[in-house]
Design a protein around this motif. Structure first.
Motif, PDB file in Angstrom:
ATOM      1  N   LYS A 268       7.251  -0.928  10.108  1.00 14.79           N
ATOM      2  CA  LYS A 268       8.318  -0.410   9.208  1.00 14.79           C
ATOM      3  C   LYS A 268       9.668  -0.600   9.721  1.00 14.79           C
TER       4      LYS A 268
ATOM      5  N   ARG B 238       4.746  -3.095   6.868  1.00 14.08           N
ATOM      6  CA  ARG B 238       4.260  -2.308   5.699  1.00 14.08           C
ATOM      7  C   ARG B 238       5.378  -1.830   4.872  1.00 14.08           C
ATOM      8  N   GLU B 239       6.346  -1.856   5.501  1.00 13.86           N
ATOM      9  CA  GLU B 239       7.539  -0.854   4.709  1.00 13.86           C
ATOM     10  C   GLU B 239       8.799  -1.629   4.978  1.00 13.86           C
TER      11      GLU B 239
ATOM     12  N   SER C  42      12.818  -0.050   4.311  1.00 16.77           N
ATOM     13  CA  SER C  42      13.423   0.938   3.625  1.00 16.77           C
ATOM     14  C   SER C  42      15.018   0.897   3.793  1.00 16.77           C
TER      15      SER C  42
ATOM     16  N   ARG D  25       3.668  -3.027   1.397  1.00 13.04           N
ATOM     17  CA  ARG D  25       3.467  -1.845   0.508  1.00 13.04           C
ATOM     18  C   ARG D  25       4.562  -1.422  -0.043  1.00 13.04           C
ATOM     19  N   CYS D  26       5.639  -1.514   0.785  1.00 10.75           N
ATOM     20  CA  CYS D  26       6.665  -0.611   0.196  1.00 10.75           C
ATOM     21  C   CYS D  26       8.103  -1.525   0.289  1.00 10.75           C
TER      22      CYS D  26
ATOM     23  N   ARG E 207       5.239   0.713  -3.778  1.00 11.59           N
ATOM     24  CA  ARG E 207       6.649   1.461  -4.039  1.00 11.59           C
ATOM     25  C   ARG E 207       7.917   0.152  -4.002  1.00 11.59           C
TER      26      ARG E 207
END
Length: 577
Positions: A224, A247-248, A250, A281-282, A307
């Protein structure tokens, strides 16, 4: 028997740990003196997470008398060690250091506002630490380091260790490019096992962009990454696309200094190769909406996202927005969470005067998204109120019955003309979306609701209304009392009020609307106060009516006790005794 005794002892220790986890630091310190078993449990809880570096490092060696110095108009107390740190000091410090799993250093905190550990103390720590101990905090897993000046950021190197998995750092570019390169290189060299990285910037991104891309290459296990607003540049996204386990991605929350330089993302056009983002995934990024549409349509874009968060740096015409939604529905049909976020802040120019209502996003703009049947969370923020009617809410509620979170531009810029949506716009969601927990919508609470209530909300916890029109609190509370539970919270205002006000100033919105914002927020606060009382009064009246009905049907009211009545209205009538 011995095994049973050990199990019982383990249960007792677990119970003690649960109880001690609820008490304050001073009480924990006292609990450590009760007995040996309590000591181990209390010390683990006391030192697992440290947010006072001065308190921790004073356990290593006593500090001398603080020196007073001025910085930024404030008097600071600077601490140095009274003497040189010895081998025995490190041995005494080891039981504390081994227990620390998370270290938080935030110069904005009151703990660090006046107490400053001098640079010399950090040099002493690094210079005297025995090699056999590894890191200063050998079991540290999470390190948070937020500072205001470039010199303080280098102190974080003292606590960097290969055991750290999560690193949250605020980086300030310096005038010496070599020092910046060295600091970022130290992150990758000393903490190669990082899985979570949060980057915050205290200066221009251009100076550090290439260094960040090289840093990602040294952190192959990243899962992340949190980037600053407008920090998702073309190079950064391309660099992250090569990470196998990511995976992410942000974006950090905006702060009072703004959302960053939108020029960084003006030419956003990442080129993704085959196999890019194999585990993502995000996805979150900042861009102009046409560039975002091209990115989503690019061959390497990860289509199996759950997402997607797009921070748009400028609003666009409704047909362009519809095209973006069509592309998202085509490429990411399995989306569960979609956010399109336009942040109103001082360095973003608002369109003045506001565009005509018929040219704004309408229900036809959002219809392409309704083919994404798995949507459980949809957040849309724009500048001015949308061109929507109460009947359009039927389409939203029917298309997404699994909705749990819906924010439909609740924090729009207030206008002289009230919203076209009334309180009746809430009714379709109460009827069709049984899981809805948060609903945000900009309405005109003064207009008569266009829908009759046929069912209350099952799970609604928050209702966000921004600065929606409201003149009288009582009729609104009466209507909502039929829809909401006593535990539903009414939330008014804006997520970033100071910056919102400055943005209105910059846009020349200085008329009576500014006063109305305060008036409306006061009225909604009145609704929030009176609503639980009205709901409970309505519930009690409903219970009284049900009680009278049961008495009438029983034919002998004097034999019905409150207990028997309670069982009756719950669907299980009982015999009297």
């Amino acid at each position: 028997m011995a095994s049973s005794a050990r199990d019982t002892l383990a249960d007792v220790s677990e119970l003690v740990m649960i109880i001690l986890s609820f008490i304050d630091i001073r009480s924990l310190a006292r609990s450590a003196r009760v007995c040996r078993r309590w000591k181990e449990i209390a010390l683990d809880l006391l030192w697992r997470e440290v947010d006072d570096l001065h308190r921790l490092m004073s356990k290593l060696c006593p500090f001398g008398k603080p020196m007073r110095k001025m910085a930024g108009g404030r008097t600071l107390l600077s601490y140095k060690y009274k003497r040189r740190i010895s081998k025995q000091d490190w041995e005494r410090f080891s039981p504390y250091a081994n227990r620390v799993r998370r270290l938080v250093f935030d110069e904005r905190s009151a703990k660090y506002r006046t107490k400053v550990i001098d640079n010399i103390a950090f040099f002493d720590i690094s210079g005297t630490k025995p090699d056999r101990l590894g890191g200063v905090l050998p079991n540290l897993q999470s390190l948070v380091w937020h500072v205001h000046n470039p010199e303080s950021q280098f102190k974080a190197i003292t606590f960097m260790h290969h055991t750290v998995r999560e690193f949250d750092v605020q980086i300030h570019p310096t005038v010496h490019a070599g020092k910046d390169i060295d600091f970022i290189w130290q992150i990758g060299s000393r903490m190669p096992e990082l899985t979570h990285l949060t980057l915050r910037l205290g200066g221009p991104l251009q100076q550090l962009e290439d260094h960040f891309c090289r840093l990602f290459e040294r952190l192959p296990k990243l899962q992340k990454v949190v980037l600053p607003r407008c920090g998702s540049t073309t190079s950064v996204i391309e660099g992250l696309s090569r990470l196998t386990y990511l995976r992410e991605i942000s974006l950090g929350e905006p702060d009072e200094s703004g959302i960053g330089d939108t020029m960084n993302t003006e030419h956003f056009s990442p080129i993704l190769h085959e196999g890019a983002f194999p585990s993502l995934r995000c996805m979150s990024f900042s861009a102009l909406l046409p560039a975002a549409m091209q990115f989503v349509d690019s061959p390497g874009f990860p289509a199996n996202l759950s997402r997607l968060y797009v921070h748009v740096t400028s609003t666009v015409e409704a047909n362009i927005l519809r095209g973006f939604f069509s592309m998202v529905a085509k490429r990411c049909a399995g989306l569960v969470d979609l956010v399109v976020d336009f942040v109103i802040c001082p360095n973003i120019a608002l369109t003045t005067p506001a565009p005509p209502i018929e040219t704004r996003p309408s229900i036809s703009t959002f219809r392409p998204l309704f083919s994404c049947r798995h949507i459980a969370s949809f957040e849309f923020r724009w500048d001015y109120p949308l061109c929507l009617q109460d009947c359009d809410m039927e389409e939203f509620a029917s298309a997404w019955p699994r909705l749990e979170y819906l924010m439909l531009n609740a924090e729009a810029v207030i206008e002289s003309t009230p919203s076209t949506l009334t309180l009746g716009a809430l009714v379709p969601f109460a009827s069709r979306c049984a899981r809805l927990r948060h609903l945000g919508i900009y309405i005109n609470a003064d207009a008569a609701p266009s829908y009759m209530i046929d069912a209350p909300f099952n799970a609604l916890q928050n209702l966000s209304v921004g600065a929606s029109n409201i003149t009288a609190a009582d009729p609104v509370a009466l209507f909502l009392s039929q829809l909401c539970s006593p535990y539903c919270e009414i939330m008014s205002g804006f997520r970033w009020p100071d910056a919102y006000g400055i943005a209105l100033d910059n846009a020349g919105i200085l008329d009576e609307r500014r006063t109305k914002i305060c008036e409306f927020c006061v009225r909604w606060n009145e609704v929030m106060k009176v609503l639980p009382v009205v709901i409970r009064a309505r519930m009690e009246e409903r219970d009284r009516v049900a009680f009278r009905t049961v008495q009438h049907e029983a034919g002998s009211p004097r034999q019905m006790t409150p207990v028997i009545w309670e069982a009756t209205i719950n669907g299980s009538p009982q015999e009297g005794t």
